[in-house]
Design a protein around this motif. Structure first.
Motif, PDB file in Angstrom:
ATOM      1  N   LEU A 201       0.811  -1.217   0.000  1.00  0.00           N
ATOM      2  CA  LEU A 201       0.000   0.000   0.000  1.00  0.00           C
ATOM      3  C   LEU A 201       0.844   1.266   0.000  1.00  0.00           C
ATOM      4  CD1 LEU A 201      -2.698  -1.089   2.627  1.00  0.00           C
ATOM      5  CD2 LEU A 201      -2.910  -1.096   0.147  1.00  0.00           C
ATOM      6  N   ARG A 202       2.166   1.149  -0.138  1.00  0.00           N
ATOM      7  CA  ARG A 202       3.047   2.318  -0.088  1.00  0.00           C
ATOM      8  C   ARG A 202       2.703   3.334  -1.167  1.00  0.00           C
ATOM      9  NH1 ARG A 202       7.793   1.995  -1.529  1.00  0.00           N
ATOM     10  NH2 ARG A 202       7.708  -0.034  -2.567  1.00  0.00           N
ATOM     11  N   VAL A 203       2.595   2.852  -2.399  1.00  0.00           N
ATOM     12  CA  VAL A 203       2.316   3.757  -3.526  1.00  0.00           C
ATOM     13  C   VAL A 203       0.937   4.384  -3.391  1.00  0.00           C
ATOM     14  CG1 VAL A 203       2.058   3.911  -6.028  1.00  0.00           C
ATOM     15  CG2 VAL A 203       3.854   2.457  -5.046  1.00  0.00           C
ATOM     16  N   LEU A 204      -0.043   3.574  -2.970  1.00  0.00           N
ATOM     17  CA  LEU A 204      -1.406   4.088  -2.799  1.00  0.00           C
ATOM     18  C   LEU A 204      -1.435   5.203  -1.759  1.00  0.00           C
ATOM     19  CD1 LEU A 204      -4.439   3.960  -3.334  1.00  0.00           C
ATOM     20  CD2 LEU A 204      -4.597   2.149  -1.594  1.00  0.00           C
ATOM     21  N   LYS A 205      -0.703   5.029  -0.669  1.00  0.00           N
ATOM     22  CA  LYS A 205      -0.657   6.057   0.370  1.00  0.00           C
ATOM     23  C   LYS A 205      -0.039   7.350  -0.150  1.00  0.00           C
ATOM     24  CE  LYS A 205      -0.757   3.584   4.761  1.00  0.00           C
ATOM     25  NZ  LYS A 205      -0.138   3.459   6.089  1.00  0.00           N
ATOM     26  N   LYS A 206       1.011   7.229  -0.964  1.00  0.00           N
ATOM     27  CA  LYS A 206       1.634   8.430  -1.537  1.00  0.00           C
ATOM     28  C   LYS A 206       0.654   9.164  -2.452  1.00  0.00           C
ATOM     29  CE  LYS A 206       6.441   6.810  -1.616  1.00  0.00           C
ATOM     30  NZ  LYS A 206       7.605   6.531  -2.493  1.00  0.00           N
ATOM     31  N   VAL A 207      -0.053   8.409  -3.273  1.00  0.00           N
ATOM     32  CA  VAL A 207      -1.010   9.025  -4.207  1.00  0.00           C
ATOM     33  C   VAL A 207      -2.131   9.719  -3.436  1.00  0.00           C
ATOM     34  CG1 VAL A 207      -2.710   8.561  -6.010  1.00  0.00           C
ATOM     35  CG2 VAL A 207      -0.495   7.410  -6.073  1.00  0.00           C
ATOM     36  N   LEU A 208      -2.645   9.065  -2.388  1.00  0.00           N
ATOM     37  CA  LEU A 208      -3.706   9.665  -1.585  1.00  0.00           C
ATOM     38  C   LEU A 208      -3.195  10.872  -0.810  1.00  0.00           C
ATOM     39  CD1 LEU A 208      -5.482   6.447  -0.238  1.00  0.00           C
ATOM     40  CD2 LEU A 208      -6.345   8.052  -1.947  1.00  0.00           C
ATOM     41  N   SER A 209      -1.929  10.815  -0.389  1.00  0.00           N
ATOM     42  CA  SER A 209      -1.341  11.964   0.307  1.00  0.00           C
ATOM     43  C   SER A 209      -1.260  13.175  -0.609  1.00  0.00           C
ATOM     44  CB  SER A 209       0.058  11.618   0.827  1.00  0.00           C
ATOM     45  OG  SER A 209       0.002  10.607   1.809  1.00  0.00           O
ATOM     46  N   LEU A 210      -1.073  12.935  -1.901  1.00  0.00           N
ATOM     47  CA  LEU A 210      -1.060  14.034  -2.862  1.00  0.00           C
ATOM     48  C   LEU A 210      -2.400  14.758  -2.896  1.00  0.00           C
ATOM     49  CD1 LEU A 210       0.844  12.467  -5.898  1.00  0.00           C
ATOM     50  CD2 LEU A 210       1.633  14.368  -4.488  1.00  0.00           C
ATOM     51  N   CYS A 211      -3.480  14.032  -2.578  1.00  0.00           N
ATOM     52  CA  CYS A 211      -4.817  14.633  -2.643  1.00  0.00           C
ATOM     53  C   CYS A 211      -4.970  15.758  -1.628  1.00  0.00           C
ATOM     54  CB  CYS A 211      -5.893  13.566  -2.415  1.00  0.00           C
ATOM     55  SG  CYS A 211      -6.034  12.385  -3.769  1.00  0.00           S
ATOM     56  N   TYR A 212      -4.521  15.524  -0.373  1.00  0.00           N
ATOM     57  CA  TYR A 212      -4.719  16.572   0.634  1.00  0.00           C
ATOM     58  C   TYR A 212      -3.542  17.538   0.743  1.00  0.00           C
ATOM     59  CZ  TYR A 212      -1.975  13.696   3.941  1.00  0.00           C
ATOM     60  OH  TYR A 212      -0.987  12.969   4.562  1.00  0.00           O
ATOM     61  N   THR A 213      -2.394  17.210   0.150  1.00  0.00           N
ATOM     62  CA  THR A 213      -1.258  18.125   0.193  1.00  0.00           C
ATOM     63  C   THR A 213      -1.119  18.966  -1.077  1.00  0.00           C
ATOM     64  OG1 THR A 213       0.227  16.394  -0.635  1.00  0.00           O
ATOM     65  CG2 THR A 213       0.079  16.664   1.750  1.00  0.00           C
ATOM     66  N   VAL A 214      -1.537  18.411  -2.215  1.00  0.00           N
ATOM     67  CA  VAL A 214      -1.341  19.078  -3.505  1.00  0.00           C
ATOM     68  C   VAL A 214      -2.671  19.352  -4.215  1.00  0.00           C
ATOM     69  CG1 VAL A 214      -0.301  18.873  -5.792  1.00  0.00           C
ATOM     70  CG2 VAL A 214       0.944  18.046  -3.788  1.00  0.00           C
ATOM     71  N   LEU A 215      -3.543  18.352  -4.262  1.00  0.00           N
ATOM     72  CA  LEU A 215      -4.788  18.487  -5.028  1.00  0.00           C
ATOM     73  C   LEU A 215      -5.754  19.484  -4.408  1.00  0.00           C
ATOM     74  CD1 LEU A 215      -6.505  17.502  -7.411  1.00  0.00           C
ATOM     75  CD2 LEU A 215      -7.395  15.689  -5.929  1.00  0.00           C
ATOM     76  N   THR A 216      -5.948  19.409  -3.086  1.00  0.00           N
ATOM     77  CA  THR A 216      -6.906  20.305  -2.425  1.00  0.00           C
ATOM     78  C   THR A 216      -6.558  21.775  -2.630  1.00  0.00           C
ATOM     79  OG1 THR A 216      -7.372  18.608  -0.760  1.00  0.00           O
ATOM     80  CG2 THR A 216      -8.046  20.850  -0.249  1.00  0.00           C
ATOM     81  N   PRO A 217      -5.295  22.208  -2.403  1.00  0.00           N
ATOM     82  CA  PRO A 217      -4.965  23.614  -2.677  1.00  0.00           C
ATOM     83  C   PRO A 217      -5.151  23.997  -4.144  1.00  0.00           C
ATOM     84  CG  PRO A 217      -3.272  22.610  -1.307  1.00  0.00           C
ATOM     85  CD  PRO A 217      -4.160  21.498  -1.776  1.00  0.00           C
ATOM     86  N   LEU A 218      -4.971  23.025  -5.056  1.00  0.00           N
ATOM     87  CA  LEU A 218      -5.118  23.307  -6.486  1.00  0.00           C
ATOM     88  C   LEU A 218      -6.569  23.526  -6.878  1.00  0.00           C
ATOM     89  CD1 LEU A 218      -4.028  23.353  -9.459  1.00  0.00           C
ATOM     90  CD2 LEU A 218      -4.359  20.861  -9.460  1.00  0.00           C
ATOM     91  N   ILE A 219      -7.461  22.675  -6.386  1.00  0.00           N
ATOM     92  CA  ILE A 219      -8.848  22.705  -6.856  1.00  0.00           C
ATOM     93  C   ILE A 219      -9.719  23.704  -6.100  1.00  0.00           C
ATOM     94  CG2 ILE A 219      -8.730  20.313  -7.627  1.00  0.00           C
ATOM     95  CD1 ILE A 219     -10.360  19.544  -5.173  1.00  0.00           C
ATOM     96  N   ASN A 220      -9.255  24.198  -4.947  1.00  0.00           N
ATOM     97  CA  ASN A 220     -10.071  25.163  -4.195  1.00  0.00           C
ATOM     98  C   ASN A 220     -10.509  26.351  -5.041  1.00  0.00           C
ATOM     99  OD1 ASN A 220     -10.254  23.751  -1.853  1.00  0.00           O
ATOM    100  ND2 ASN A 220      -8.843  25.012  -0.675  1.00  0.00           N
ATOM    101  N   PRO A 221      -9.570  27.052  -5.727  1.00  0.00           N
ATOM    102  CA  PRO A 221     -10.014  28.185  -6.553  1.00  0.00           C
ATOM    103  C   PRO A 221     -10.965  27.762  -7.665  1.00  0.00           C
ATOM    104  CG  PRO A 221      -7.627  28.228  -6.239  1.00  0.00           C
ATOM    105  CD  PRO A 221      -8.106  26.901  -5.748  1.00  0.00           C
ATOM    106  N   LEU A 222     -10.713  26.578  -8.259  1.00  0.00           N
ATOM    107  CA  LEU A 222     -11.574  26.100  -9.340  1.00  0.00           C
ATOM    108  C   LEU A 222     -12.981  25.820  -8.836  1.00  0.00           C
ATOM    109  CD1 LEU A 222      -9.091  23.632 -11.100  1.00  0.00           C
ATOM    110  CD2 LEU A 222      -9.687  25.951 -11.802  1.00  0.00           C
ATOM    111  N   ILE A 223     -13.077  25.147  -7.683  1.00  0.00           N
ATOM    112  CA  ILE A 223     -14.382  24.795  -7.128  1.00  0.00           C
ATOM    113  C   ILE A 223     -15.171  26.053  -6.777  1.00  0.00           C
ATOM    114  CG2 ILE A 223     -15.551  23.751  -5.150  1.00  0.00           C
ATOM    115  CD1 ILE A 223     -13.402  21.599  -5.144  1.00  0.00           C
ATOM    116  N   TYR A 224     -14.531  26.981  -6.066  1.00  0.00           N
ATOM    117  CA  TYR A 224     -15.252  28.170  -5.618  1.00  0.00           C
ATOM    118  C   TYR A 224     -15.569  29.136  -6.762  1.00  0.00           C
ATOM    119  CZ  TYR A 224     -14.754  26.963  -0.709  1.00  0.00           C
ATOM    120  OH  TYR A 224     -14.863  26.341   0.500  1.00  0.00           O
TER     121      TYR A 224
END
Length: 324
Positions: free
Chosen positions: A270-293
């Motif tokens: 599950l190492r790779v899966l954890k890294k990919v999911l970690s990208l969601c709250y460290t990288v993806l969330t800050p990216l999509i916030n302006p788009l969503i709002y």
């Protein structure tokens, strides 16, 4: 005996962040991808801040907190992505122990602050939908400033206690962290001494500082959903839900991925899966916030459209004046 062996080991002075080193052929591609993501995140969130500050229509509690969130997201992603970009470009994956703890400190402070800020934003939506007649009184300018300041203060307070304990640790081999940033669980595993106290402290701080904002967010949306379902007309329900759908989307992605990452068992598979999911709250969330709002909020779309029109008009006027 194991403790004696560890005590005889030499304390390490730097860590190796393995990151995505198991994909050597994709390092340049990953660098370009994360560079675009970082630039887009900074520009997008900066644009939200500028709109909230300059446009009179966005001078409301909801957009005041959104401006705070955008500011936080710029700082949040800047604690991780620049270091990751440098590693992908140069191949240097080393980071000093002090540098690692410093990165962990600011990352954790901003993550804790985001938990509180998301809770405050959900409470704001609860008041707007469930207590509309008292909203302007309950959520006045003074209260907004106090709530925003409280979110940052609580974030710093919670993590400072944890990092003060963490900084007393001595780390010994191995010095490899199989992650793209200084994850607290990985650091605790690499320490030489007894980790029972720091794990207990981490649990207590999570219960005292992190659990309450999550429960407040959950309770706010349960109340909001109850009120929305009581609205007789479909149009009324859609209008009420549209005022909080953007925030609910961000909350779901942020909390959902964090819970999955830290609840998954520690297995090599599950190492790779954890890294990919970690990208969601460290990288993806800050990216999509302006788009969503910006895409889901009519006021933000109108403010953005007007700002673009003003810029285009100014350039056209400047061109006419230059020609004359």
């Amino acid at each position: 005996m194991a403790d004696m062996d560890r005590g005889n080991q030499t304390a390490i002075t730097e860590f190796i962040l393995l990151g995505f080193g198991d994909l050597p052929d994709l390092q340049i591609l990953l660098f370009l991808l994360f560079l675009v993501i970082y630039i887009t995140t900074v520009v997008g969130n900066s644009l939200i801040i500028v709109l909230v500050v300059t446009d009179q229509r966005l001078h409301t509690p909801m957009y005041f907190f959104l401006g705070n969130l955008s500011c936080l997201e710029i700082c949040y992603t800047s604690t991780i992505l620049p270091r990751m970009l440098a590693s992908l470009l140069t191949g240097d994956k080393s980071i000093s122990v002090n540098g690692c703890i410093t990165q962990l400190y600011f990352f954790a402070v901003l993550a804790a602050t985001e938990c509180y800020l998301l809770a405050v934003m959900s409470y704001d939506r609860y008041l707007a939908i469930c207590k509309p007649l008292h909203y302007s009184t309950l959520m006045n300018s003074r209260v907004c400033i106090q709530l925003a300041a409280g979110t940052w203060l609580n974030g710093f307070l919670a993590i400072t206690i944890f990092i003060l304990f963490m900084s007393q640790f001595i780390f010994c081999g191995p010095n490899e962290i199989d992650h793209f940033f200084c994850d607290p669980i990985s650091l605790i595993k690499l320490s030489c001494g007894d980790t029972g106290l720091i794990i207990l402290l981490d649990f207590i701080l999570a219960c005292v500082f992190t659990l309450p904002p999550f429960l407040l967010t959950l309770m706010s949306y349960m109340c909001i959903l109850t009120i929305i379902l009581r609205i007789p007309s479909t149009t009324g329900r859609q209008r009420a839900f549209s005022t909080c759908s953007s925030h609910l989307t961000v909350v779901t992605i942020f909390y959902g991925t964090i819970m999955i990452v830290y609840m998954l068992p520690t297995l090599d598979a599950l190492r790779v899966l954890k890294k990919v999911l970690s990208l969601c709250y460290t990288v993806l969330t800050p990216l999509i916030n302006p788009l969503i709002y910006s895409l889901r909020n009519r006021e933000v779309r109108e403010a953005l459209r007007e700002a673009i029109s003003n810029v285009a008009f100014t350039k056209k006027l400047q061109g006419v004046l230059d020609n004359n």
